[in-house]
Each structure stands twice: as structure tokens, then as C-alpha cells.
Design a protein around this motif. Sequence first.
Motif, PDB file in Angstrom:
ATOM      1  N   PHE A 139    -115.260  16.977 -48.182  1.00  3.58           N
ATOM      2  CA  PHE A 139    -114.863  15.510 -48.760  1.00  3.58           C
ATOM      3  C   PHE A 139    -113.801  14.945 -48.075  1.00  3.58           C
ATOM      4  CE2 PHE A 139    -115.945  19.057 -51.926  1.00  3.58           C
ATOM      5  CZ  PHE A 139    -116.568  18.218 -52.787  1.00  3.58           C
ATOM      6  N   PRO A 140    -113.731  13.618 -48.322  1.00  6.27           N
ATOM      7  CA  PRO A 140    -112.870  12.624 -47.334  1.00  6.27           C
ATOM      8  C   PRO A 140    -111.255  13.212 -47.598  1.00  6.27           C
ATOM      9  CG  PRO A 140    -114.163  11.474 -48.802  1.00  6.27           C
ATOM     10  CD  PRO A 140    -114.482  12.627 -49.073  1.00  6.27           C
ATOM     11  N   GLU A 141    -110.700  12.891 -46.722  1.00  9.97           N
ATOM     12  CA  GLU A 141    -109.303  13.187 -46.551  1.00  9.97           C
ATOM     13  C   GLU A 141    -108.448  12.778 -47.901  1.00  9.97           C
ATOM     14  OE1 GLU A 141    -105.693  15.055 -44.856  1.00  9.97           O
ATOM     15  OE2 GLU A 141    -107.646  14.829 -43.675  1.00  9.97           O
ATOM     16  N   TRP A 142    -108.819  11.672 -48.174  1.00 13.07           N
ATOM     17  CA  TRP A 142    -108.060  11.097 -49.414  1.00 13.07           C
ATOM     18  C   TRP A 142    -108.219  11.832 -50.910  1.00 13.07           C
ATOM     19  CZ3 TRP A 142    -110.913   9.100 -53.601  1.00 13.07           C
ATOM     20  CH2 TRP A 142    -112.123   8.800 -53.087  1.00 13.07           C
ATOM     21  N   GLN A 143    -109.209  12.663 -50.663  1.00 10.66           N
ATOM     22  CA  GLN A 143    -109.545  13.411 -51.965  1.00 10.66           C
ATOM     23  C   GLN A 143    -108.913  14.818 -51.957  1.00 10.66           C
ATOM     24  OE1 GLN A 143    -113.870  12.744 -52.240  1.00 10.66           O
ATOM     25  NE2 GLN A 143    -113.333  12.122 -54.396  1.00 10.66           N
ATOM     26  N   HIS A 144    -108.297  15.207 -50.926  1.00 12.00           N
ATOM     27  CA  HIS A 144    -108.037  16.732 -50.760  1.00 12.00           C
ATOM     28  C   HIS A 144    -106.961  16.909 -51.648  1.00 12.00           C
ATOM     29  CE1 HIS A 144    -109.710  17.194 -46.461  1.00 12.00           C
ATOM     30  NE2 HIS A 144    -110.543  16.641 -47.289  1.00 12.00           N
ATOM     31  N   ALA A 145    -105.836  16.150 -51.737  1.00 10.24           N
ATOM     32  CA  ALA A 145    -104.815  16.366 -52.590  1.00 10.24           C
ATOM     33  C   ALA A 145    -105.411  16.270 -54.144  1.00 10.24           C
ATOM     34  CB  ALA A 145    -103.648  15.306 -52.300  1.00 10.24           C
ATOM     35  N   ASN A 146    -106.087  15.629 -54.683  1.00  8.41           N
ATOM     36  CA  ASN A 146    -106.737  15.739 -56.045  1.00  8.41           C
ATOM     37  C   ASN A 146    -107.650  16.978 -56.105  1.00  8.41           C
ATOM     38  OD1 ASN A 146    -105.210  13.382 -56.754  1.00  8.41           O
ATOM     39  ND2 ASN A 146    -106.982  12.281 -57.435  1.00  8.41           N
ATOM     40  N   ILE A 147    -108.161  17.528 -55.270  1.00  7.33           N
ATOM     41  CA  ILE A 147    -108.867  18.378 -55.531  1.00  7.33           C
ATOM     42  C   ILE A 147    -107.781  19.732 -55.491  1.00  7.33           C
ATOM     43  CG2 ILE A 147    -110.893  20.210 -54.427  1.00  7.33           C
ATOM     44  CD1 ILE A 147    -112.103  17.633 -53.164  1.00  7.33           C
ATOM     45  N   ARG A 148    -106.906  19.706 -54.706  1.00  7.72           N
ATOM     46  CA  ARG A 148    -105.931  20.745 -54.873  1.00  7.72           C
ATOM     47  C   ARG A 148    -105.299  20.728 -56.327  1.00  7.72           C
ATOM     48  NH1 ARG A 148    -104.390  18.890 -49.682  1.00  7.72           N
ATOM     49  NH2 ARG A 148    -105.353  20.392 -48.128  1.00  7.72           N
ATOM     50  N   ILE A 149    -104.954  19.483 -56.838  1.00  7.73           N
ATOM     51  CA  ILE A 149    -104.435  19.591 -58.216  1.00  7.73           C
ATOM     52  C   ILE A 149    -105.422  19.847 -59.038  1.00  7.73           C
ATOM     53  CG2 ILE A 149    -103.819  17.654 -60.051  1.00  7.73           C
ATOM     54  CD1 ILE A 149    -102.471  15.959 -57.491  1.00  7.73           C
ATOM     55  N   ALA A 150    -106.726  19.545 -59.070  1.00  6.47           N
ATOM     56  CA  ALA A 150    -107.837  19.936 -60.011  1.00  6.47           C
ATOM     57  C   ALA A 150    -107.859  21.560 -59.877  1.00  6.47           C
ATOM     58  CB  ALA A 150    -109.195  19.340 -59.484  1.00  6.47           C
ATOM     59  N   LYS A 151    -107.654  22.179 -58.888  1.00  2.43           N
ATOM     60  CA  LYS A 151    -107.575  23.531 -58.812  1.00  2.43           C
ATOM     61  C   LYS A 151    -106.471  24.211 -59.616  1.00  2.43           C
ATOM     62  CE  LYS A 151    -110.231  24.361 -54.578  1.00  2.43           C
ATOM     63  NZ  LYS A 151    -110.302  24.873 -53.124  1.00  2.43           N
ATOM     64  N   ASP A 152    -105.472  23.597 -59.471  1.00  2.00           N
ATOM     65  CA  ASP A 152    -104.044  23.978 -60.108  1.00  2.00           C
ATOM     66  C   ASP A 152    -104.409  23.540 -61.687  1.00  2.00           C
ATOM     67  OD1 ASP A 152    -101.384  24.652 -60.533  1.00  2.00           O
ATOM     68  OD2 ASP A 152    -100.622  22.752 -60.345  1.00  2.00           O
ATOM     69  N   LEU A 153    -105.002  22.710 -62.021  1.00  2.00           N
ATOM     70  CA  LEU A 153    -105.179  22.314 -63.313  1.00  2.00           C
ATOM     71  C   LEU A 153    -106.103  23.326 -63.829  1.00  2.00           C
ATOM     72  CD1 LEU A 153    -106.012  18.664 -64.413  1.00  2.00           C
ATOM     73  CD2 LEU A 153    -107.795  20.218 -65.035  1.00  2.00           C
ATOM     74  N   LEU A 154    -107.176  23.666 -63.364  1.00  2.00           N
ATOM     75  CA  LEU A 154    -108.040  24.979 -63.918  1.00  2.00           C
ATOM     76  C   LEU A 154    -107.316  26.261 -63.822  1.00  2.00           C
ATOM     77  CD1 LEU A 154    -111.327  23.709 -61.974  1.00  2.00           C
ATOM     78  CD2 LEU A 154    -110.776  23.528 -64.173  1.00  2.00           C
ATOM     79  N   ASP A 155    -106.391  26.522 -63.088  1.00  2.00           N
ATOM     80  CA  ASP A 155    -105.874  27.686 -62.677  1.00  2.00           C
ATOM     81  C   ASP A 155    -104.604  28.028 -63.737  1.00  2.00           C
ATOM     82  OD1 ASP A 155    -107.844  28.489 -61.296  1.00  2.00           O
ATOM     83  OD2 ASP A 155    -106.720  28.144 -59.313  1.00  2.00           O
TER      84      ASP A 155
END
Length: 144
Positions: free
Chosen positions: A52-68
Motif C-alpha cells: 500500500f502507499p505510505e500515506w495509508q500505512h498509519a490507517n491500516i495500523r489503526i484498522a488492525k488496532d480497531l479489529l483487535d
Amino acid sequence: MAVPVKLKDLVEELTLQFDEGALYLNRQTGEVVYIRPEELRAAEENEPLEDFPEWQHANIRIAKDLLDTDHYLPLPTKFDIHEYHVMERFCASVEDADIRDDLCDAIRGRGAFRRFKDSIQAYGIAEAWYRYRDSPARDSGCVV
């Protein structure tokens, strides 16, 4: 410990919300985050960040936290908010005072949509609700 959140900030985020994504409130920090469907899917499927593009990395990490974790509270969409206001106007338009009062009570607090649906079914006015909801006349104060 609950973090105070300014209602003004939430309203601003909700009005700027795009149709395809979802807003979440971080219960620990009070931060509102916007997660796109592809970011949530990447977190669910544990896809590598490098895809994924660099600008999406933080949100993907947040999405993982959201799920966990339970740190995030999903916020209503602008469509949910509009539907709630339509329900309020419908309740106010009901002529029978007892039914009107019960419906107005039903739409307060958590679970409002489910309680409203149960109430209109119990009172036999579900068809009247669907006609009201789908009619342009709902904004003109039509009476049930």
C-alpha cells in the motif's frame, strides 16, 4: 478513564465524512479517525503494508488496532443521522398521544433503531412509517 470529546469536533467530522469509509472514535485519546474499506480489508486479511502507499500505512495500523481491541467506537454515518431525524419527525406526526409518546421514548439512547422498529410493528403502523420515510411529504409535516 473516559476522555472528553468536543461535540463540535464530532459534528465537523461527521459532516465532512465521505460515503465509502467509516469514522471511529478512539475512546482512549478522543481522536476521530476515518478508515477506508480497503484499509479495513488490509487489516482483516493481514496484508503487508508494503503493498500500500505510505500515506495509508498509519490507517491500516489503526484498522488492525480497531479489529483487535475495543478502543474504537464506530460513529454513525450521515445517513444514520438523517434516518434518525426522519424517525423523530414521524414520531411527532403521530396523532395518538400515547403512541406518539411511546415512539418518542423508543428512539432515545442506544438501540433506538431496533426499539423504534419493534414499536412500529407492535402498534401496527410499520406501513405508515415506510410510506412516511419514502415520501417527499415527510418534510411538510404530514400526519399519520
